[in-house]
Enzyme design. Structure first.
Site, mmCIF file in Angstrom:
data_model
loop_
_atom_site.group_PDB
_atom_site.id
_atom_site.type_symbol
_atom_site.label_atom_id
_atom_site.label_comp_id
_atom_site.label_asym_id
_atom_site.label_seq_id
_atom_site.Cartn_x
_atom_site.Cartn_y
_atom_site.Cartn_z
ATOM 1 N N HIS A 58 49.048 32.789 49.296
ATOM 2 C CA HIS A 58 47.989 33.778 49.532
ATOM 3 C C HIS A 58 47.332 33.456 50.874
ATOM 4 O O HIS A 58 47.293 32.293 51.295
ATOM 5 C CB HIS A 58 46.944 33.704 48.428
ATOM 6 C CG HIS A 58 47.417 34.223 47.108
ATOM 7 N ND1 HIS A 58 46.536 34.689 46.160
ATOM 8 C CD2 HIS A 58 48.645 34.336 46.563
ATOM 9 C CE1 HIS A 58 47.214 35.073 45.086
ATOM 10 N NE2 HIS A 58 48.497 34.854 45.319
ATOM 11 N N GLU A 60 44.280 33.160 51.740
ATOM 12 C CA GLU A 60 43.203 32.177 51.652
ATOM 13 C C GLU A 60 43.748 30.756 51.617
ATOM 14 O O GLU A 60 43.260 29.871 52.320
ATOM 15 C CB GLU A 60 42.363 32.396 50.387
ATOM 16 C CG GLU A 60 41.692 33.740 50.295
ATOM 17 C CD GLU A 60 42.496 34.746 49.476
ATOM 18 O OE1 GLU A 60 43.723 34.897 49.711
ATOM 19 O OE2 GLU A 60 41.896 35.390 48.608
ATOM 20 N N CYS A 88 41.254 35.828 44.229
ATOM 21 C CA CYS A 88 41.716 35.699 42.847
ATOM 22 C C CYS A 88 41.250 34.340 42.308
ATOM 23 O O CYS A 88 40.716 33.524 43.072
ATOM 24 C CB CYS A 88 43.241 35.802 42.809
ATOM 25 S SG CYS A 88 44.085 34.352 43.511
#
Length: 159
Positions: A58, A60, A88
């Protein structure tokens, strides 16, 4: 929630450019930027799950890893993570564990969001660190990018 600053909006524009690159490469268009305490960019990344065949790739996570390597410490105290979509649970956990001071995100994620939508992991009182959270920065632009991508996928690439 804290007030949105012009610095937050400028950083979100950088994260949006990373999201566009991720989308052009066939991944869900989510981008992330890590800023140091002075507002300088330490790291930038877009989602790479499809390209890397890695469920943890991801934006991030990739940006936090890169920022930690840049500063030589896994503790990113004083740093800000700017991301185009509310993190998430996995990414929210990484935000807490990396000890960033601030989390700034664009669009809310009612399905998987863990910074106030579906869950609020980043502000859970049982955890040892709780960053400041600023949501809704350039919310429409960030949300539209993901919605357009998902709409295109659902139609098999046809509009």
């Amino acid at each position: 929630m804290t007030r949105i600053t012009t610095t937050d909006a400028a950083a979100m524009r950088l994260a949006l450019s990373e999201a566009v690159k991720a989308g052009a490469a066939g991944d869900i268009p989510i981008g992330a930027i890590v800023l140091d305490s002075q507002g300088e960019v330490l790291a930038a990344a877009g989602n790479e799950r499809e390209r890397a065949v890695d469920p943890t790739a991801h934006a991030e996570i990739l940006a936090l890893r890169s920022a930690a390597a840049a500063v030589g410490d896994w503790r990113l105290e004083g740093c800000t993570l700017v991301v185009t979509l509310e993190p998430c649970p996995m990414c929210a956990g990484a935000v807490v564990m990396s000890r960033v001071a601030r989390l700034v995100f664009g669009a809310w994620n009612d399905e998987y969001g863990a910074a106030g939508s579906a869950w609020d992991l980043v502000r859970d009182r049982r955890l040892n660190h709780r960053p400041e959270v600023v949501g809704g920065v350039l919310e429409q632009e960030c949300g539209r990018l993901v919605q357009d991508y998902l709409g295109l996928r659902r139609t098999g690439g046809r509009r």
